[in-house]
Write a protein that holds these residues in place. Structure first.
Motif, PDB file in Angstrom:
ATOM      1  N   GLY A 171       0.829  -1.211   0.000  1.00 48.53           N
ATOM      2  CA  GLY A 171       0.000   0.000   0.000  1.00 48.53           C
ATOM      3  C   GLY A 171       0.859   1.255   0.000  1.00 48.53           C
ATOM      4  O   GLY A 171       0.353   2.371   0.022  1.00 48.53           O
ATOM      5  N   ASP A 219      -2.328  10.056  -2.781  1.00 52.12           N
ATOM      6  CA  ASP A 219      -3.570   9.283  -2.972  1.00 52.12           C
ATOM      7  C   ASP A 219      -3.439   7.884  -2.362  1.00 52.12           C
ATOM      8  O   ASP A 219      -4.368   7.367  -1.743  1.00 52.12           O
ATOM      9  CB  ASP A 219      -3.933   9.181  -4.463  1.00 52.12           C
ATOM     10  N   LEU A 220      -2.240   7.266  -2.515  1.00 52.35           N
ATOM     11  CA  LEU A 220      -2.016   5.935  -1.930  1.00 52.35           C
ATOM     12  C   LEU A 220      -1.960   6.037  -0.414  1.00 52.35           C
ATOM     13  O   LEU A 220      -2.490   5.202   0.306  1.00 52.35           O
ATOM     14  CB  LEU A 220      -0.686   5.336  -2.419  1.00 52.35           C
ATOM     15  N   LEU A 222      -3.452   8.106   1.558  1.00 52.30           N
ATOM     16  CA  LEU A 222      -4.777   8.290   2.159  1.00 52.30           C
ATOM     17  C   LEU A 222      -5.556   6.980   2.244  1.00 52.30           C
ATOM     18  O   LEU A 222      -6.413   6.807   3.102  1.00 52.30           O
ATOM     19  CB  LEU A 222      -5.572   9.331   1.355  1.00 52.30           C
ATOM     20  N   LYS A 223      -5.231   6.030   1.347  1.00 49.84           N
ATOM     21  CA  LYS A 223      -5.952   4.742   1.346  1.00 49.84           C
ATOM     22  C   LYS A 223      -5.336   3.725   2.310  1.00 49.84           C
ATOM     23  O   LYS A 223      -5.913   2.699   2.595  1.00 49.84           O
ATOM     24  CB  LYS A 223      -5.922   4.149  -0.068  1.00 49.84           C
ATOM     25  N   LYS A 224      -4.118   4.034   2.780  1.00 49.32           N
ATOM     26  CA  LYS A 224      -3.353   3.053   3.549  1.00 49.32           C
ATOM     27  C   LYS A 224      -3.897   2.893   4.968  1.00 49.32           C
ATOM     28  O   LYS A 224      -4.113   3.881   5.673  1.00 49.32           O
ATOM     29  CB  LYS A 224      -1.888   3.524   3.569  1.00 49.32           C
ATOM     30  N   GLU A 225      -4.125   1.617   5.361  1.00 50.51           N
ATOM     31  CA  GLU A 225      -4.487   1.364   6.762  1.00 50.51           C
ATOM     32  C   GLU A 225      -3.195   1.225   7.553  1.00 50.51           C
ATOM     33  O   GLU A 225      -2.378   0.360   7.253  1.00 50.51           O
ATOM     34  CB  GLU A 225      -5.301   0.075   6.869  1.00 50.51           C
TER      35      GLU A 225
END
Ligand code: ADE
Length: 245
Positions: A171, A219-220, A222-225
């Motif tokens: 991620g 963008d990546l 913001l998606k990362k847990e």
């Protein structure tokens, strides 16, 4: 995994079967690549694969008959495949799609050429795939990109640890890599990599990966847990940014 390609330029596809990781996977029998020349499935003397578009307009259209003949032959000999058509109109290839495709064991990739393919061929197609928002002269390069990227996820082609740590699978973008020499004309490798402290090295690598991702691909990010190591690495990163400010 069986991947077949149907193309009017088989020699283009052959190239990727000869080098590096893919050549090795083929040698070991993990991946099998069959290349079919569309012209072999024509029935006329000139082996015609294209014709003028009904309704007029520029360019030529790939004829349906050779594809119908090809699929009849293919299904008789290799069973029912998952069929991909390379086209700029398709879904854009990304890591999730690559992973999904790597689980299929019988794939046929149709390489488009000319203005397009007779729409009736679409009856065979399960997925249209684009490799980006630009137009190439044909589908062979996209087919090679698809083959290369999905092969890497087939068990046994690449070691699991390399896959787990690389860009997109975590991620995040990848951390920087270094090898010898330790000091190249005053350009030094970060000291932490010689510390022998694996936990410290892991946090440093994660910190660098987070930094790179924040800078280049927010963008990546913001998606990362975030897991515990991400959080520790981020705290270090913010502390450093604070002291450098
Ligand atoms: N054929 C031509 N351009 C293409 C693209 N961008 N992706 C997939 N196939 C194509």
């Amino acid at each position: 995994m069986n991947i077949s390609v149907v193309t009017i330029f088989p020699e283009m596809i052959e190239v990727i079967t000869k080098y590096g990781v893919l050549a090795q996977a083929i040698k070991e029998g993990i991946i099998k690549i069959n290349i079919f020349n569309l012209r072999d499935f024509t029935k006329d003397k000139h082996k015609t694969v294209d014709d003028y578009p009904f309704g007029g307009g520029p360019g030529m259209v790939m004829k349906p008959e050779p594809f119908f003949n090809f699929f009849e032959f293919y299904k008789e000999n290799y069973g029912t495949p998952y069929v991909i058509l390379t086209t700029p109109q398709g879904d854009t290839l990304n890591n999730d799609l690559v992973k999904e495709l790597s689980k299929k064991d019988n794939i046929v990739i149709i390489c488009g050429r000319y203005e397009g393919i007779d729409e009736r061929v679409m009856n065979f197609v399960d997925k249209e795939i684009s490799i980006g928002d630009y137009v190439l002269t044909g589908g062979e390069l996209p087919a090679m990109v698809i083959i290369d990227s999905i092969s890497r996820f087939v068990p046994g082609v690449i070691d699991k640890e390399s896959l787990e740590n690389e860009s997109f699978n975590t991620g995040l973008l990848d951390h920087p890599h270094y090898t010898r020499p330790r000091d190249y004309n005053g350009n030094k490798v970060p000291e932490v990599l010689f510390s022998g402290n694996h936990k410290k090295i892991e946090i440093w690598r994660r910190k660098m990966a987070l930094k790179k991702t924040l800078e280049k691909r927010p963008d990546l990010f913001l998606k990362k847990e975030l897991d515990l190591i991400d959080k520790k690495a981020l705290i270090e990163l913010f502390r450093e940014l604070d002291t450098n400010a």
